[in-house]
Structures are given as C-alpha cells and as structure tokens.
Scaffold this motif. Structure first.
Motif, mmCIF file in Angstrom:
data_model
loop_
_atom_site.group_PDB
_atom_site.id
_atom_site.type_symbol
_atom_site.label_atom_id
_atom_site.label_comp_id
_atom_site.label_asym_id
_atom_site.label_seq_id
_atom_site.Cartn_x
_atom_site.Cartn_y
_atom_site.Cartn_z
ATOM 1 N N SER A 1 38.054 47.237 33.933
ATOM 2 C CA SER A 1 37.157 48.486 33.822
ATOM 3 C C SER A 1 35.922 48.315 34.714
ATOM 4 O O SER A 1 35.234 46.915 34.589
ATOM 5 N N GLU A 2 35.158 49.475 34.830
ATOM 6 C CA GLU A 2 33.819 49.449 35.534
ATOM 7 C C GLU A 2 32.986 50.204 34.637
ATOM 8 O O GLU A 2 33.511 51.223 34.091
ATOM 9 N N GLY A 3 31.869 50.298 34.554
ATOM 10 C CA GLY A 3 30.729 50.882 33.829
ATOM 11 C C GLY A 3 29.670 51.213 34.655
ATOM 12 O O GLY A 3 29.202 50.450 35.705
ATOM 13 N N GLY B 1 20.451 57.009 31.497
ATOM 14 C CA GLY B 1 21.136 58.287 32.103
ATOM 15 C C GLY B 1 22.683 58.115 31.572
ATOM 16 O O GLY B 1 23.018 57.826 30.283
ATOM 17 N N GLU B 2 23.557 59.172 31.865
ATOM 18 C CA GLU B 2 24.765 59.055 31.326
ATOM 19 C C GLU B 2 25.804 57.771 31.712
ATOM 20 O O GLU B 2 26.011 57.315 32.985
ATOM 21 N N LEU B 3 26.622 57.230 30.631
ATOM 22 C CA LEU B 3 27.306 56.389 30.735
ATOM 23 C C LEU B 3 28.865 56.949 31.357
ATOM 24 O O LEU B 3 29.496 58.091 31.014
ATOM 25 N N CYS B 4 29.235 56.169 32.444
ATOM 26 C CA CYS B 4 30.286 56.661 33.181
ATOM 27 C C CYS B 4 31.327 55.346 33.213
ATOM 28 O O CYS B 4 30.986 54.164 33.396
ATOM 29 N N ILE B 5 32.751 55.481 32.972
ATOM 30 C CA ILE B 5 33.703 54.615 32.983
ATOM 31 C C ILE B 5 34.852 54.894 33.896
ATOM 32 O O ILE B 5 35.082 56.094 34.049
ATOM 33 N N MET C 1 42.147 58.680 30.751
ATOM 34 C CA MET C 1 43.203 59.933 30.360
ATOM 35 C C MET C 1 43.516 60.410 31.856
ATOM 36 O O MET C 1 43.151 60.543 33.002
ATOM 37 N N MET C 2 45.108 61.094 31.807
ATOM 38 C CA MET C 2 45.711 61.651 32.884
ATOM 39 C C MET C 2 44.969 63.093 33.076
ATOM 40 O O MET C 2 44.991 63.606 34.364
ATOM 41 N N GLY C 3 44.214 63.555 32.080
ATOM 42 C CA GLY C 3 43.584 64.853 32.216
ATOM 43 C C GLY C 3 43.894 65.668 30.948
ATOM 44 O O GLY C 3 44.379 65.388 29.910
ATOM 45 N N TYR C 4 43.294 66.844 31.020
ATOM 46 C CA TYR C 4 43.243 67.825 29.896
ATOM 47 C C TYR C 4 44.568 68.814 30.027
ATOM 48 O O TYR C 4 44.656 69.153 31.105
ATOM 49 N N LEU C 5 45.417 68.952 29.084
ATOM 50 C CA LEU C 5 46.749 69.748 29.112
ATOM 51 C C LEU C 5 46.197 71.091 29.513
ATOM 52 O O LEU C 5 45.300 71.777 28.783
ATOM 53 N N ASP C 6 46.703 71.955 30.811
ATOM 54 C CA ASP C 6 46.415 73.183 31.036
ATOM 55 C C ASP C 6 44.954 73.524 31.339
ATOM 56 O O ASP C 6 44.662 74.537 30.948
ATOM 57 N N GLU C 7 44.009 72.202 31.412
ATOM 58 C CA GLU C 7 42.694 72.682 31.534
ATOM 59 C C GLU C 7 42.170 72.183 32.958
ATOM 60 O O GLU C 7 41.132 70.938 32.749
ATOM 61 N N ASP D 1 37.495 60.178 42.401
ATOM 62 C CA ASP D 1 37.592 58.737 42.642
ATOM 63 C C ASP D 1 37.789 57.936 41.081
ATOM 64 O O ASP D 1 37.502 56.805 40.963
ATOM 65 N N GLY D 2 37.888 58.782 40.255
ATOM 66 C CA GLY D 2 38.292 58.153 38.623
ATOM 67 C C GLY D 2 37.231 57.742 37.695
ATOM 68 O O GLY D 2 37.678 57.142 36.996
ATOM 69 N N TRP D 3 36.096 58.168 38.099
ATOM 70 C CA TRP D 3 35.006 57.644 36.966
ATOM 71 C C TRP D 3 35.012 59.092 35.987
ATOM 72 O O TRP D 3 35.009 60.182 36.197
#
Length: 564
Positions: free
Chosen positions: A390-392, A411-415, A421-427, A438-440
């Motif tokens: 992982s990267e942070g 600031g905001e933590l990004c990983i 996750m693949m994403g939110y279902l139907d969202e 790019d995956g962050w």
C-alpha cells in the motif's frame, strides 16, 4: 478487484525516510515487506486451507451461550451448507445470489458465510440491532433474495422481508422457529450426501477472485449507507497484509479474544477470518459484558485482544479489572474509532501489557495501517504505517497536493493498494467522489504523517459520526426525522461524549406541535440503539444551507459549539 500490486522497498523494522518517499517526495510506502503473490483461491478456500489438519482444536467459543465449534465441525458444516444451497445459489444463468445475514456473533457465523461464498453467492452482513426499517433498506439495496437470521432477530426479520425479493429465510439453530417456510440452518449444515469440500469447478468457472464476495454497508465519507463492494481478492490480500505485522505473534495454538461484532468489517476480517486462516482459537461474545469478558480472559488466557476504545477505556479505569488476571495478554489492538494516547498509556501502565492502534474502513477491506509491536512510538496515539503493498499520503484540502511529513502539515489521508474496494454498488457518482481514476481512496480522515511514515488521525473531514466505534450517518438520521409530519427540516451533527466518543444531536425546525421527548421517541422507534439522538434536540427557525440547498453542517456545528 486487484488494482495495484506494489512492492515495498524497505525491510521490516528498518524504516528509511528515503525509502518511504521513493515514488514521490511525499508518498509513504509500507515497512512490512512485499506482499506474497496475490491469492488465486476464492475467499472460502483461501481461509480453509488447513482446517482438515486441525481436527478437534477449538475454532471458536462464544462466551455468552458457552457454545463452541472445532475445526472439524467448521469444515463439515461449511461444506454441507454449501452443498445444500448450491442449486439456489447458482452463479450462472440469471446471476449470482445475495444473502443478507442478520445475526449477532454466533459459532455458525463463519460456516454460513464461507459456505454461501463457496456455493458462488454474495454475502451482505447486517447489524443485528437494526430495526425493521433499516433492515428492509439493506435487503432492498443489496438485492438479497435469501435472509439468514438469528432466532432472537426473527420477529424484526419477518416484518422487514414483507414487500422485498426475499424468497427464502434460513434461521440459525436446529429447532422449528414457528415461521412457515423458514428453514433451520442445522438441517442444511448437518450431514449431506455429497458435500462440496472445496469450491466446485462450475463455481470457479463463473466466479473469479476479482468478483464480488462481500457487501457490507458503509456511510463512507458522507451521506447514506452504501453497499461497499469487496471482491474475494480484496479480502484475501487484506488478510495477507494483516498477517505481516500480526502473524508472527500467533503460534498454531494461540488464542485471540475479540468481542467485536462479526457484521462489522473489523471483527469480520481481522478477528473472524484471520483467526480461521491461522487455525487459531477465537473467543468472542454475542453481546459485550465487562465482567464476563474478564472471566473469559481468565479462563481462555488469550495472548492478543481486538477491542474498541470504549472497552479499552473500561480496562484502563474500571475497578473490576483488579479482580482478574490479565497476564496472558501481550497486546491489545484498538481500531474502529480514535483512541486517546492517554488511554493507551493507561492500559499499558495498569496491566503491564502492550496497547497499540490500527486503522481502516470498510472501503479498505478494512485494514489500512497497523502499528508494529516492535516499533511502538513513545507517547503513541499513532495508527501506524500503511500495510504491505500500500501507499499513503496526506493531501492538502485546497490544492490536493501531497504534503511533507510534519505535525503542522495536516490534510486528508489517502490510501492506494490492492485492498481498496471495487466501488459502491449502484452508486457510480459516490464512487468517483472518493476513489480517483489512479486508485487513490480519499478516506475523509484528517491526519498528519511523521518522518518514519507513522500516521496520526486528528479530525474527520467526513460527516460520519462514530459512537462507540459504530457508524452513524447524519443523512440517514435526517431522513428518519424528516418523515415526522411535525418537523419541517433538520440537520444532525456530532457532539463530543466522554463515554461514546461522539453522539448525534438534531437541530430541527417545527411544522407542528412537538417537543423534545416526542421527537426523541419517534427516532428511537425507527433506528438502532447506537443511532439514538443521545445529544438531544435543539429547535431553530431554519437550517443553514448553501445556495444549492445542501446543509451547511460545519455552520451548524459552529453554532452548537458557540453555545457551550
């Protein structure tokens, strides 16, 4: 869904600032070593690899009912349940089947989940404290056609399924529950003529490790609960990531105590699945009781504990602790909500045991950072560095640029990593709001990172309220309050609470004759206990909103704090 298989360039325990910023001057990589090759098994097979060798070793003991399950029974019940539901959970044809699981911690929680996954299905865990209203919402959003419920939750469950697509209800246990058409779990997990001892080829041909396995519901960084799509590989890789900092401290005969709810992703992945993968013993509780917890520590002598801040606070301060022997415990791991450094230190000093923090979220399967046992920070309060592969980074809230290490650079933590996750279902729009191309993953937590790559959470950008580690989405409570015909408008904000961390408080506009008690009771009837308006109600003439009609929650919070 496997997105990034990143290789860490530092040796464990030997953090190098140059190494930590090897890809960018302000991007941190993991000190825990590279990930092994990504698992090609589906989750159910990945965790079951060594079960057959363990025989009568105890897998799980539930301390409220004093029921247990050994590894031989775990393997058999998983295989039998998979075989029993295989025809209904076909991954081919009309599509894969989703089951909502509505139960507190139970010895059969893993057999039912692993068995359903092995048959090619998708599992959506639900909070057992949900009301009929909340459960129905998850059933509908997850598109579940099977409901698996605990007998104690059956009354709520049967009300919730009315008008949904649920075609079958399975009830944990072996007795006739009195509900027409409901099937006892034991009748499906008992002996079977042709049990599926591993995931069958017809499932493997239709379901890949990159496909959806688990659908927990999370409020994410804002808004209503959303179905968080986690693939088989998201979770198997996250188990590998958790193994790097934790595995070496667990022998084959080790015992973990974790009263964390199994529907919660922390308890599900880190406690339940990791224990099963390691072939260790898990001591858990259907509901938490401090004296009983102490008795279980004395009886089973666990080496490690997975806990949340309210329980750790009790261990640090409650007088009953002095009556019990905690000497078997070597380390307490806290997650799900921030833990104050002073509480962390209080546990260490009182019991002479280790206490550290990890951090994650459903969108990370869930583990994002872990503090290593052998490199605890003086004073602590840290959630540790990012896990393997992982990267942070900490990004400026205005410019979005990655900030250098330093307490002043919050600031905001990004990983970014393969557990995202693949994403939110139907969202799709909500997915794009928090997950970059790019995956962050934008986590919504405000933090800083030190020169060693250790992160410290200082605040939350997201609206989510955390009460005793449980998520409370303001938007969800606002939707409930606004169904009351005597309320014209409302906004829900977090209020600090010594016991719970935060509690929700409603600012509301009247449209009829209503008082505090009536609104509090109205909400209490419709939500789980952790979502009650423990912060009370404040009546106002209007709710501050933007020109676009969005609640200006920060303005409401500032109004509230100016009164105190």
């Amino acid at each position: 869904m496997l997105r990034h298989q990143l290789k860490a360039k530092c040796l464990i325990g030997k953090l190098s600032n140059a190494c930590l910023r090897s890809l960018s001057s302000n991007i941190q990589q993991s000190p825990f070593g590279p990930l092994p090759a990504a698992p090609t098994d589906l989750l159910s097979d990945f965790i079951a690899h060594d079960w057959a060798k363990c025989g009568d070793r105890t897998f799980i003991h539930e301390g409220i009912t004093n029921s247990s399950l050994n590894y031989e029974d775990l393997a058999n019940r998983t295989a039998n349940f998979a075989a029993s539901v295989a025809d209904e959970v076909s991954p081919a044809g009309s599509g894969r089947t989703t089951a909502t699981v509505f139960s507190p911690n139970h010895v059969d929680y893993l057999p039912l989940v692993a068995g359903f996954l092995r048959a090619g299905g998708i599992v959506s865990p639900a909070n057992p404290l949900y009301t009929e209203y909340e459960l129905r919402g998850q059933i509908e959003k997850s598109k579940s056609t099977i409901l698996i419920a605990h007998p104690a939750m059956l009354e709520t469950a049967m009300k919730a399924v009315k008008g949904t697509d649920i075609k079958k209800v399975i009830v944990l246990g072996d007795s006739d529950c009195g509900v027409v058409g409901a099937v006892p779990f034991d009748s499906l997990a008992g002996s079977h003529a042709n049990p599926i001892m591993s995931t069958p080829d017809y499932v493997k041909s239709a379901v890949s490790p990159a496909d959806l396995a688990l659908l927990p519901f999370s409020s994410g960084t804002t808004g209503l609960p959303k179905g968080t799509m986690l693939s088989h590989q998201n979770i198997t890789i996250n188990l590998q990531q958790f193994e790097a900092p934790e595995g070496k401290y667990m022998s084959p005969n080790s015992t973990l105590i974790s009263p964390l709810p199994m529907f919660h992703i922390y308890g599900f992945t880190a406690s339940l699945l990791h224990t099963a993968k390691k072939s260790n013993t898990l001591v858990t509780m259907a509901n938490f009781d401090l004296p009983r917890f102490c008795e279980l520590v004395r009886e089973f002598k666990p080496e490690r504990a997975h806990l949340v801040p309210p329980i750790i606070l009790g261990i640090a301060k409650h007088p009953i602790i002095d009556n019990y022997d905690f000497s078997s415990l070597k380390m307490v791991i806290s997650a799900a909500a921030p833990l104050g450094a002073e509480v962390e230190a209080g546990v260490r000093e009182r019991l002479n045991i280790g206490c550290k923090q990890a951090w994650g979220m459903s969108e990370l399967s869930p583990v994002g950072t872990v503090t290593p046992d052998d490199n605890l920070k003086s004073g602590s309060g840290t959630i540790g560095p990012v896990v393997s592969g992982s990267e942070g980074k900490i990004v400026d809230l205005e410019t979005g640029e990655a900030l250098p290490p330093g307490e002043s650079n919050t600031g905001e933590l990004c990983i970014r990593g393969p557990q995202v996750m693949m994403g939110y279902l139907d969202e799709p729009e909500k997915t794009r709001e928090c997950l970059t191309s790019d995956g962050w993953l934008h986590t919504g937590d405000i933090a800083y990172v030190d020169e060693d790559g250790y992160y410290f959470i200082v605040d939350r950008l997201k609206e989510l309220i955390k009460y005793k580690g449980f998520q409370v989405a303001p938007a969800e409570l606002e939707a409930v309050i606004n169904t009351n015909p005597k309320v014209a408008d409302c906004a829900v904000i977090p209020v600090e609470d010594a016991q719970g961390g935060e509690v929700p408080r409603a600012y509301a506009v009247k449209s009829g004759d209503i008082d505090d008690d009536e609104l509090l009771a109205y909400v209490e009837e419709r939500v789980s206990p952790h979502k009650k308006l423990r912060g009370g109600v404040v009546w106002v003439d209007e709710i501050p909103k933007s020109a676009a009609g969005k609640i200006l929650r920060r303005v409401v919070i500032d109004m509230d704090r100016s009164k105190n």
